[in-house]
Design a protein around this motif. Sequence first.
Motif, short mmCIF file in Angstrom:
data_model
loop_
_atom_site.label_atom_id
_atom_site.label_comp_id
_atom_site.label_asym_id
_atom_site.label_seq_id
_atom_site.Cartn_x
_atom_site.Cartn_y
_atom_site.Cartn_z
N ARG A 3 0.38 -1.04 0.09
CA ARG A 3 -0.18 -0.10 0.16
C ARG A 3 0.92 1.46 -0.42
N ILE A 4 1.11 2.06 -1.23
CA ILE A 4 1.36 2.57 -1.30
C ILE A 4 0.16 4.39 -1.48
N ASN A 5 0.84 5.38 -0.26
CA ASN A 5 -0.31 6.54 -1.05
C ASN A 5 0.91 7.75 -0.34
N ASN A 6 0.19 8.97 -2.05
CA ASN A 6 0.88 9.82 -2.22
C ASN A 6 2.33 9.97 -1.39
N LEU A 7 3.03 8.68 -2.29
CA LEU A 7 4.30 8.66 -2.13
C LEU A 7 5.28 9.76 -3.11
N HIS A 8 6.40 10.68 -2.78
CA HIS A 8 7.18 11.68 -3.47
C HIS A 8 8.69 11.00 -3.29
N LYS A 9 9.14 11.14 -4.33
CA LYS A 9 10.64 10.93 -4.13
C LYS A 9 11.40 12.13 -5.16
N SER A 10 12.75 13.07 -4.73
CA SER A 10 13.34 13.37 -5.06
C SER A 10 14.69 13.15 -5.30
N TYR A 11 15.50 13.61 -6.47
CA TYR A 11 17.46 13.16 -5.87
C TYR A 11 17.78 15.12 -6.31
N PRO A 12 18.77 14.77 -4.97
CA PRO A 12 19.61 15.95 -5.33
C PRO A 12 20.58 16.01 -6.56
N ILE A 28 -1.31 -2.79 -4.18
CA ILE A 28 -0.96 -4.82 -4.98
C ILE A 28 -1.44 -5.13 -4.10
N LYS A 29 -2.37 -6.39 -4.52
CA LYS A 29 -2.51 -7.79 -3.61
C LYS A 29 -1.50 -8.93 -3.67
N GLU A 30 -1.35 -9.17 -2.67
CA GLU A 30 -0.94 -10.27 -2.66
C GLU A 30 -0.61 -11.02 -4.63
N GLY A 31 0.48 -11.97 -4.59
CA GLY A 31 0.00 -12.70 -5.97
C GLY A 31 -0.79 -12.29 -7.24
N GLU A 32 -0.72 -10.48 -7.35
CA GLU A 32 -0.93 -10.36 -8.70
C GLU A 32 0.68 -9.59 -9.20
N PHE A 33 0.27 -10.27 -11.08
CA PHE A 33 0.99 -9.93 -11.85
C PHE A 33 1.71 -8.35 -12.42
N VAL A 34 1.86 -7.26 -11.62
CA VAL A 34 1.86 -6.17 -12.77
C VAL A 34 2.95 -5.65 -14.01
N ASP A 58 10.69 10.14 -0.16
CA ASP A 58 10.55 11.20 0.63
C ASP A 58 9.03 11.32 2.15
N GLU A 59 8.13 11.70 0.77
CA GLU A 59 7.11 11.71 1.33
C GLU A 59 5.98 10.81 1.19
N GLY A 60 4.86 10.37 1.99
CA GLY A 60 4.19 9.66 2.10
C GLY A 60 3.87 8.73 2.75
N ASP A 61 3.04 7.60 2.76
CA ASP A 61 3.55 5.79 3.31
C ASP A 61 3.89 4.72 1.99
N TYR A 62 4.18 3.82 2.79
CA TYR A 62 4.44 2.82 2.15
C TYR A 62 4.47 1.89 3.06
N PHE A 63 3.29 0.57 2.83
CA PHE A 63 3.35 -0.11 3.97
C PHE A 63 3.27 -1.65 2.63
#
Length: 238
Positions: A3-12, A28-34, A58-63
Amino acid sequence: MIRINNLHKSYPIGKDSLHVLKGIDLHIKEGEFVSIMGSSGSGKSTLLNIVGLLDEHDEGDYFLNGQEIKNLNEKKGAVLRNKFLGFVFQSFNLISYKTALENVSLPLYYKGVSRKERQKIALDYLDKVGLKDWASHLPNELSGGQKQRVSIARAIIKNPQILIFDDCLSAVDTETEERILTNLEDLSKNKTTFIISHRVSSAKNADKIIILDGGEIIQQGSHNQLINQKGYYKELYE
Ligand code: ADP
Ligand code: MG
């Protein structure tokens, strides 16, 4: 599972920073092919490096499996990666002075499996990818497609819950790619699998196709859904 919500990433970049991922939501559910698609530079590898715990957001949630991924130090990251993840890179990352068999058996060495047992299991996995007869060959004696299959066997032998293939099939021809993917469907059964690919032919059978553009998800759905929408996927298909 993911579960990823509002994820942000920047590179310096020097004094500035490059905003690469701009608010990604991904469930993404377990076993899904993405299948992840999108033009070069759209943020595909950045996203999968974060999903695969090789990099941090950098920001947001990752479970991951209900566990929040945040402030992972190197050791904790390595433990989780070992437990959950198998990565296959575009560049194969095989060890050049080790044979196909030794390359495939390496993850078992880190798990403390005995030498004899390692060799037996690794040979079985080489057999699964159709390379049993090539066990004693070094990487430079193998074709691109064969090297790719060795690195797939090495990722799968750990029996990870999540498999990530970053652009690793672009180097092989369409026919070889299809053969590898057909094998993969068997080998990765019940595993959550992410594939970055540029070919519609290899994305077609995915449960979910995700299209990235400029660090945002612009389309997602099955082949049948996306083929009926105007956009990147349909244009690629035509
Ligand atoms: P893709 O895999 O879709 O081709 P990437 O995620 O590799 O795209 O890259 C997205 C953007 O981030 C690109 O502009 C790339 O140049 C930049 N980038 C990727 N990795 C780094 C890094 N380690 N440092 C700085 N910029 C990076
Ligand atoms: Mg990439």
